[in-house]
Enzyme design. Structure first.
Site, PDB file in Angstrom:
ATOM      1  N   GLY A 159       2.239   2.223  10.843  1.00  0.00           N
ATOM      2  CA  GLY A 159       3.214   3.159  10.551  1.00  0.00           C
ATOM      3  C   GLY A 159       3.897   3.611  11.993  1.00  0.00           C
ATOM      4  O   GLY A 159       4.598   4.750  11.906  1.00  0.00           O
ATOM      5  N   GLU A 182      -5.645  -4.855  10.693  1.00  0.00           N
ATOM      6  CA  GLU A 182      -4.362  -4.030  10.881  1.00  0.00           C
ATOM      7  C   GLU A 182      -4.617  -3.355  12.216  1.00  0.00           C
ATOM      8  O   GLU A 182      -5.475  -2.274  12.341  1.00  0.00           O
ATOM      9  CB  GLU A 182      -4.333  -3.059   9.707  1.00  0.00           C
ATOM     10  CG  GLU A 182      -4.216  -3.681   8.178  1.00  0.00           C
ATOM     11  CD  GLU A 182      -3.521  -2.499   7.531  1.00  0.00           C
ATOM     12  OE1 GLU A 182      -2.301  -2.815   6.736  1.00  0.00           O
ATOM     13  OE2 GLU A 182      -4.279  -1.477   7.008  1.00  0.00           O
ATOM     14  N   HIS A 212      -9.594   1.163   4.867  1.00  0.00           N
ATOM     15  CA  HIS A 212      -8.344   1.250   5.472  1.00  0.00           C
ATOM     16  C   HIS A 212      -8.442   2.280   6.731  1.00  0.00           C
ATOM     17  O   HIS A 212      -9.113   3.207   6.517  1.00  0.00           O
ATOM     18  CB  HIS A 212      -7.057   1.856   4.558  1.00  0.00           C
ATOM     19  CG  HIS A 212      -5.839   2.015   5.201  1.00  0.00           C
ATOM     20  ND1 HIS A 212      -5.461   3.035   6.117  1.00  0.00           N
ATOM     21  CD2 HIS A 212      -4.629   0.919   5.190  1.00  0.00           C
ATOM     22  CE1 HIS A 212      -4.172   2.680   6.279  1.00  0.00           C
ATOM     23  NE2 HIS A 212      -3.778   1.345   6.075  1.00  0.00           N
ATOM     24  N   GLU A 260      -6.814   4.703   7.867  1.00  0.00           N
ATOM     25  CA  GLU A 260      -6.580   6.014   7.457  1.00  0.00           C
ATOM     26  C   GLU A 260      -7.878   6.809   6.737  1.00  0.00           C
ATOM     27  O   GLU A 260      -8.372   7.775   7.056  1.00  0.00           O
ATOM     28  CB  GLU A 260      -5.439   6.347   6.420  1.00  0.00           C
ATOM     29  CG  GLU A 260      -4.198   6.010   7.516  1.00  0.00           C
ATOM     30  CD  GLU A 260      -3.081   5.522   6.893  1.00  0.00           C
ATOM     31  OE1 GLU A 260      -2.951   5.853   5.453  1.00  0.00           O
ATOM     32  OE2 GLU A 260      -2.172   5.108   7.411  1.00  0.00           O
ATOM     33  N   SER A 294       3.416  -2.053  10.439  1.00  0.00           N
ATOM     34  CA  SER A 294       4.696  -2.216  10.671  1.00  0.00           C
ATOM     35  C   SER A 294       5.324  -3.396  10.241  1.00  0.00           C
ATOM     36  O   SER A 294       6.337  -4.182  11.151  1.00  0.00           O
ATOM     37  CB  SER A 294       5.156  -1.773  11.955  1.00  0.00           C
ATOM     38  OG  SER A 294       4.811  -0.657  12.193  1.00  0.00           O
ATOM     39  N   LYS A 305       0.096   4.174  -0.152  1.00  0.00           N
ATOM     40  CA  LYS A 305      -0.356   5.459   0.345  1.00  0.00           C
ATOM     41  C   LYS A 305      -0.079   6.716  -0.590  1.00  0.00           C
ATOM     42  O   LYS A 305      -0.295   6.645  -1.744  1.00  0.00           O
ATOM     43  CB  LYS A 305      -0.054   5.571   1.627  1.00  0.00           C
ATOM     44  CG  LYS A 305      -0.142   4.436   2.534  1.00  0.00           C
ATOM     45  CD  LYS A 305      -0.075   4.589   3.965  1.00  0.00           C
ATOM     46  CE  LYS A 305      -0.019   3.234   4.652  1.00  0.00           C
ATOM     47  NZ  LYS A 305      -0.190   3.380   6.134  1.00  0.00           N
ATOM     48  N   ASN A 356       0.835  -1.106  -0.044  1.00  0.00           N
ATOM     49  CA  ASN A 356      -0.010   0.053   0.024  1.00  0.00           C
ATOM     50  C   ASN A 356       0.875   1.239  -0.162  1.00  0.00           C
ATOM     51  O   ASN A 356       1.550   1.513   1.109  1.00  0.00           O
ATOM     52  CB  ASN A 356      -1.057  -0.170   1.319  1.00  0.00           C
ATOM     53  CG  ASN A 356      -1.786   1.306   1.348  1.00  0.00           C
ATOM     54  OD1 ASN A 356      -1.594   2.033   0.530  1.00  0.00           O
ATOM     55  ND2 ASN A 356      -2.399   1.296   2.725  1.00  0.00           N
TER      56      ASN A 356
HETATM   57  P1  PGA Z   1       2.852   0.169   7.679  1.00  0.00           P
HETATM   58  O1  PGA Z   1       1.224   0.604   7.074  1.00  0.00           O
HETATM   59  O2  PGA Z   1       3.157  -1.147   7.119  1.00  0.00           O
HETATM   60  O3  PGA Z   1       3.627   1.249   7.216  1.00  0.00           O
HETATM   61  O4  PGA Z   1       2.592   0.165   9.199  1.00  0.00           O
HETATM   62  C1  PGA Z   1       0.391  -0.637   6.909  1.00  0.00           C
HETATM   63  C2  PGA Z   1      -0.889   0.052   6.254  1.00  0.00           C
HETATM   64  O5  PGA Z   1      -1.279   0.770   6.758  1.00  0.00           O
HETATM   65  O6  PGA Z   1      -1.449  -0.712   5.419  1.00  0.00           O
END
Ligand code: PGA
Length: 248
Positions: free
Chosen positions: A172, A166, A94, A96, A211, A11, A9
């Protein structure tokens, strides 16, 4: 047996130049990769990635969709547009999108339905906030998130859905759920699916996201109910992403 799936992803990251280098590097390192690999890229780069991946084993996905077919929805992108660029996958719900753009469980379920009705495979993201985990609400939150989708699209549709667990506190942050924490919730999610249909619960892929990196990927992916990863940060570095793809 469920196939391992690794989805990147990106983003809101990349540029034309970065896209070119990243996709070319991923493609050239994919020779011994047996997992299904997907990159979910920002809308403006979909055409470029479509051309770069050609008929390779690298699959293209989008990061969101609008539930409407077309019309006066400034700034939005429809499923037909996503499919126009050869994408077969789309991230839905997601964290976010849920937190920054106020997408609730009902909106997320509608997006899953629209994706399915249009032959796009949704990567349905679910997961709890840190406060929710600390107050013992993880199972309640996750089960509500998944149940709303089951109520709208039916359990049978989960044959064509990829679930991504997640934990929001792991996204992140560099703090990864331990394999045990992740496996416990993955097995809980599978038990929710099994209550509706045992067979569907056995075939629905459930990815872990938050992460994941080349150092922790293998231990996570080797857990019984973890079928791969949804990778944010580490998907922007070709070598890290490839190592995760080879971790299973
Ligand atoms: P990350 O993000 O691997 O940077 O923690 C995962 C995600 O948001 O799908």
């Amino acid at each position: 047996m469920r196939q391992v799936i690794i989805a990147g992803n990106w983003k809101m990251n990349a540029s034309k130049e970065v896209t070119n280098i990243l996709v070319m590097d991923i493609l050239s390192g994919m020779v011994n990769v047996k997992s299904k690999v997907i990159v979910c890229v920002p809308f403006p780069y979909m055409a470029q990635v479509e051309a770069l991946v050609g008929c390779s084993q690298l699959n293209l996905g989008a990061q969101d969709l609008n539930i409407n077919k077309s019309g006066a929805f400034t700034g939005e992108v429809s499923v037909d547009m996503i499919k126009d660029f050869g994408a077969r996958y789309v991230i839905v719900g997601h964290s976010e999108r849920r937190s920054l753009y106020f997408e609730n469980n009902e909106i997320v379920a509608q997006k899953v339905q629209v994706a399915l009705n249009n032959n796009l495979t949704p990567l349905l993201c679910i997961g709890e906030l840190l406060e929710e985990r600390n107050s013992g609400k993880t199972q309640e939150v996750v089960s509500e998130q998944i149940q709303t989708v089951i109520d709208l699209v039916g359990i049978d549709a989960f044959k064509d859905i990829i679930v991504a667990y997640e934990p929001v506190w792991a996204i992140g942050t560099g703090i990864t759920a331990t394999p045990k924490q992740a496996q416990d919730i993955h097995s809980f999610i599978r038990s929710i699916l099994a209550k509706h249909d045992e067979n569907v619960s056995k075939i629905t892929p459930i990815l872990y996201g938050g992460s994941m990196n080349p150092r922790n990927a293998s231990e996570l992916i080797n857990c019984k109910d973890i079928d791969g990863g949804l990778i944010g940060g580490a998907s922007l570095k070709a070598q890290d992403f490839l190592q995760i793809c080879k971790a299973s």
